[in-house]
Design a protein around this motif. Structure first.
Motif, PDB file in Angstrom:
ATOM      1  N   LEU A 225     -29.537  14.980 -38.587  1.00 48.78           N
ATOM      2  CA  LEU A 225     -30.181  16.129 -37.900  1.00 48.78           C
ATOM      3  C   LEU A 225     -29.119  16.346 -37.213  1.00 48.78           C
ATOM      4  O   LEU A 225     -29.323  17.455 -36.278  1.00 48.78           O
ATOM      5  CB  LEU A 225     -31.736  15.569 -38.006  1.00 48.78           C
ATOM      6  N   VAL A 226     -29.234  15.074 -35.992  1.00 47.20           N
ATOM      7  CA  VAL A 226     -28.731  16.210 -34.542  1.00 47.20           C
ATOM      8  C   VAL A 226     -27.881  16.739 -34.612  1.00 47.20           C
ATOM      9  O   VAL A 226     -27.113  17.661 -33.626  1.00 47.20           O
ATOM     10  CB  VAL A 226     -28.484  14.371 -33.256  1.00 47.20           C
ATOM     11  N   GLU A 227     -26.141  16.031 -35.703  1.00 45.09           N
ATOM     12  CA  GLU A 227     -25.592  16.946 -35.640  1.00 45.09           C
ATOM     13  C   GLU A 227     -25.386  18.032 -35.964  1.00 45.09           C
ATOM     14  O   GLU A 227     -25.105  19.483 -36.285  1.00 45.09           O
ATOM     15  CB  GLU A 227     -24.400  16.532 -36.299  1.00 45.09           C
ATOM     16  N   ARG A 228     -26.853  17.861 -37.384  1.00 48.14           N
ATOM     17  CA  ARG A 228     -26.668  19.716 -38.184  1.00 48.14           C
ATOM     18  C   ARG A 228     -27.007  20.603 -37.509  1.00 48.14           C
ATOM     19  O   ARG A 228     -27.003  21.467 -37.626  1.00 48.14           O
ATOM     20  CB  ARG A 228     -28.059  19.443 -39.674  1.00 48.14           C
ATOM     21  N   LEU A 229     -28.061  20.052 -36.350  1.00 48.62           N
ATOM     22  CA  LEU A 229     -28.780  20.853 -35.694  1.00 48.62           C
ATOM     23  C   LEU A 229     -27.735  21.496 -34.679  1.00 48.62           C
ATOM     24  O   LEU A 229     -28.532  22.453 -33.687  1.00 48.62           O
ATOM     25  CB  LEU A 229     -30.520  20.528 -35.263  1.00 48.62           C
ATOM     26  N   GLY A 230     -27.225  20.977 -34.292  1.00 50.37           N
ATOM     27  CA  GLY A 230     -26.506  21.493 -33.509  1.00 50.37           C
ATOM     28  C   GLY A 230     -27.490  20.731 -31.541  1.00 50.37           C
ATOM     29  O   GLY A 230     -27.246  21.280 -30.813  1.00 50.37           O
ATOM     30  N   LEU A 231     -28.046  19.836 -31.784  1.00 51.45           N
ATOM     31  CA  LEU A 231     -29.039  19.641 -31.030  1.00 51.45           C
ATOM     32  C   LEU A 231     -28.293  18.846 -29.849  1.00 51.45           C
ATOM     33  O   LEU A 231     -29.521  19.354 -28.354  1.00 51.45           O
ATOM     34  CB  LEU A 231     -30.073  17.627 -31.539  1.00 51.45           C
ATOM     35  N   GLU A 232     -27.435  18.348 -29.431  1.00 55.10           N
ATOM     36  CA  GLU A 232     -26.923  18.050 -28.273  1.00 55.10           C
ATOM     37  C   GLU A 232     -26.937  18.705 -26.978  1.00 55.10           C
ATOM     38  O   GLU A 232     -26.766  19.249 -26.149  1.00 55.10           O
ATOM     39  CB  GLU A 232     -25.375  17.566 -27.791  1.00 55.10           C
ATOM     40  N   LYS A 233     -26.042  20.491 -27.775  1.00 58.37           N
ATOM     41  CA  LYS A 233     -25.880  21.940 -27.061  1.00 58.37           C
ATOM     42  C   LYS A 233     -26.978  22.030 -27.144  1.00 58.37           C
ATOM     43  O   LYS A 233     -27.579  22.633 -25.329  1.00 58.37           O
ATOM     44  CB  LYS A 233     -25.095  22.367 -28.583  1.00 58.37           C
ATOM     45  N   ALA A 234     -28.528  21.992 -27.119  1.00 57.60           N
ATOM     46  CA  ALA A 234     -29.260  22.689 -27.370  1.00 57.60           C
ATOM     47  C   ALA A 234     -29.779  21.535 -26.097  1.00 57.60           C
ATOM     48  O   ALA A 234     -31.032  22.314 -25.315  1.00 57.60           O
ATOM     49  CB  ALA A 234     -31.000  22.390 -28.376  1.00 57.60           C
ATOM     50  N   TRP A 235     -29.737  20.569 -26.028  1.00 54.48           N
ATOM     51  CA  TRP A 235     -30.979  19.200 -24.397  1.00 54.48           C
ATOM     52  C   TRP A 235     -29.968  20.024 -23.657  1.00 54.48           C
ATOM     53  O   TRP A 235     -30.489  18.975 -22.445  1.00 54.48           O
ATOM     54  CB  TRP A 235     -29.957  17.694 -25.250  1.00 54.48           C
ATOM     55  N   GLN A 236     -29.355  20.131 -23.341  1.00 54.04           N
ATOM     56  CA  GLN A 236     -28.237  21.110 -22.120  1.00 54.04           C
ATOM     57  C   GLN A 236     -29.540  21.761 -21.848  1.00 54.04           C
ATOM     58  O   GLN A 236     -29.564  21.967 -20.656  1.00 54.04           O
ATOM     59  CB  GLN A 236     -26.684  21.291 -22.464  1.00 54.04           C
ATOM     60  N   LEU A 237     -29.705  22.917 -22.662  1.00 57.53           N
ATOM     61  CA  LEU A 237     -31.092  23.238 -21.824  1.00 57.53           C
ATOM     62  C   LEU A 237     -32.146  23.185 -21.800  1.00 57.53           C
ATOM     63  O   LEU A 237     -33.152  23.058 -20.661  1.00 57.53           O
ATOM     64  CB  LEU A 237     -30.996  24.990 -22.507  1.00 57.53           C
TER      65      LEU A 237
END
Length: 413
Positions: A49-61
């Motif tokens: 799910l982390v990869e699917r949603l691009g969460l790593e990028k969102a968590w930078q914000l």
């Protein structure tokens, strides 16, 4: 895979039932072992799910700091390691009768559904586990609307309309910015509608399940409540690959967005981790979108719940930029795009709650097709990022995840 089929079945039993007529039906599947039996941590395969949603990028914000999400459910296991420091309190709202033997502790969850939903929203990462929530810095307010009929055999009685409505009002009074309702019914309830309007008036965004096919006594097509109420963000589920499943999901005008609701990882109610099954479930998709809403609310605390919902709908991935579908609503929700979105009224899709659409906007209405094999998200993210950066209302691109449905105007209060 550890308990995937079991917990998936429990989720399906919960997501659609008759609240208005009284208590929800007891779960059609019960735990093979007590929920208090701890499970191993799931480590090594990663969190899809982390990869699917691009969460790593969102968590930078943002990671959801400063936001409280109320989980109105079966309770939340506050002792699970993933939820240490995440619980902002709790309360039981089910009215207890003289012949009932409920566990009134909202920090005890013998069923597992509430713990899994809370974990999808805000589980903290821990060593040796791939489980992490969409908004891992958000807080969880556990409001237990379920009654436990017997602690000996783990039987559960679902929530009533009164217990859910009461929980919604409590959540609003205690300052929850997002309220997660991983449940639905085929008929409206005046009690729940009144509570929803009360919470909206106090600045809360309600995120509700659009229902699961095959687990309700009323499987006919039609809207589900409270997802169909004005201002509520209705969520349906797709597979982890982004495909809409007719056999699992209802379609209708109550669907605003979709999110993955299959094969997700979550905390287990007796400690450790669990897999949430191969069956597609709107319960889990709703929790995922509540996590996204927490990220949005954290990054934009001065905006209204209607603006938060608009961000999620306007930036969802879809095949046609300016059209919703009864299957997937405005598309598959994306956290980074929703947080980074700049609303000037010109992006194709749902109308902005605060800006009129510019008269000179030109919308490309051609359907976008994605040829396999290719990364289904690479092109979508590139186009969305370009749209946001340029402020030009062109097209959002998406994965083909559903059938075309009738377009409807955005529901507004």
């Amino acid at each position: 895979m550890r308990r995937r089929a079991l917990v998936g079945a429990l989720a399906l039993a919960l997501a659609v039932a008759g609240l208005a007529a009284g208590p929800m039906e007891p779960a059609r599947a019960q735990a093979e072992e007590p929920c208090l039996q701890p499970q191993p941590l799931i480590d090594g395969s990663g969190n899809a799910l982390v990869e699917r949603l691009g969460l790593e990028k969102a968590w930078q914000l943002t990671r959801g700091e400063g936001v409280t999400v109320a989980v109105i459910d079966s309770g939340v296991d506050a002792d699970n390691a993933h939820l240490q420091g995440a619980i902002a309190g709790g309360q039981t709202t089910y009215t207890v009768g003289p012949d009932q033997n409920p566990s009134v502790d909202p920090g005890a969850d013998l069923y597992g559904h509430g713990t899994a939903a809370a974990g999808l929203i805000a589980a903290r990462p821990i060593d040796g586990s791939d489980v992490v929530g969409v908004a891992p810095a958000a807080k969880i307010l556990s409001l237990r609307a379920f009654q436990v009929a017997s602690t000996e055999d783990q039987q559960n009685v679902g929530p009533s309309a009164a217990s859910v409505a009461n929980a919604i009002r409590i959540a609003a009074d205690r300052g929850a910015q997002v309220i997660n309702l991983s449940l639905s019914q085929a008929t409206p309830s005046a009690d729940i509608q009144g509570a929803v309007e009360y919470a909206q008036g106090r600045g809360a965004l309600i995120v509700a399940s659009a229902g699961n096919r095959g687990t309700s006594e009323e499987d006919a097509e039609g809207v589900r409540y409270p997802a169909a109420l004005d201002g509520v963000l209705g969520v349906s589920a797709v597979t982890l690959a982004g495909e809409w499943d007719f056999g699992a999901s209802f379609a209708g005008e109550h669907v605003d967005v979709v999110a993955p609701g299959q094969a997700l990882l979550a905390p287990w109610c007796g400690g450790g981790d669990t897999g949430l099954g191969e069956q597609v479930s709107a319960s889990w998709a709703t929790a995922v979108v509540s996590g996204i809403a927490a990220l949005v609310a954290s990054a934009h605390p001065d905006e209204s719940p209607e603006q938060w919902a608009h961000r999620i709908m306007a930036t969802a991935l879809r095949t046609t930029p300016d059209a919703r579908k009864d299957t997937i609503g405005w598309g598959e929700a994306r956290p980074y795009e929703a947080v980074a979105f700049v609303d000037d009224g010109g992006v194709p899709g749902p109308e902005s709650p605060v800006h009129e659409r510019p008269a000179d906007v030109v919308i490309d209405r051609s359907e976008i097709r994605i040829e396999a094999p290719r990364d289904p998200l690479a092109g979508a993210r590139e186009v969305v990022a370009w749209t946001l950066a340029g402020g030009v209302a062109v097209s959002l691109t998406a994965l083909v995840i559903g059938r075309l449905g009738a377009r409807r105007p955005i529901r507004r209060r």
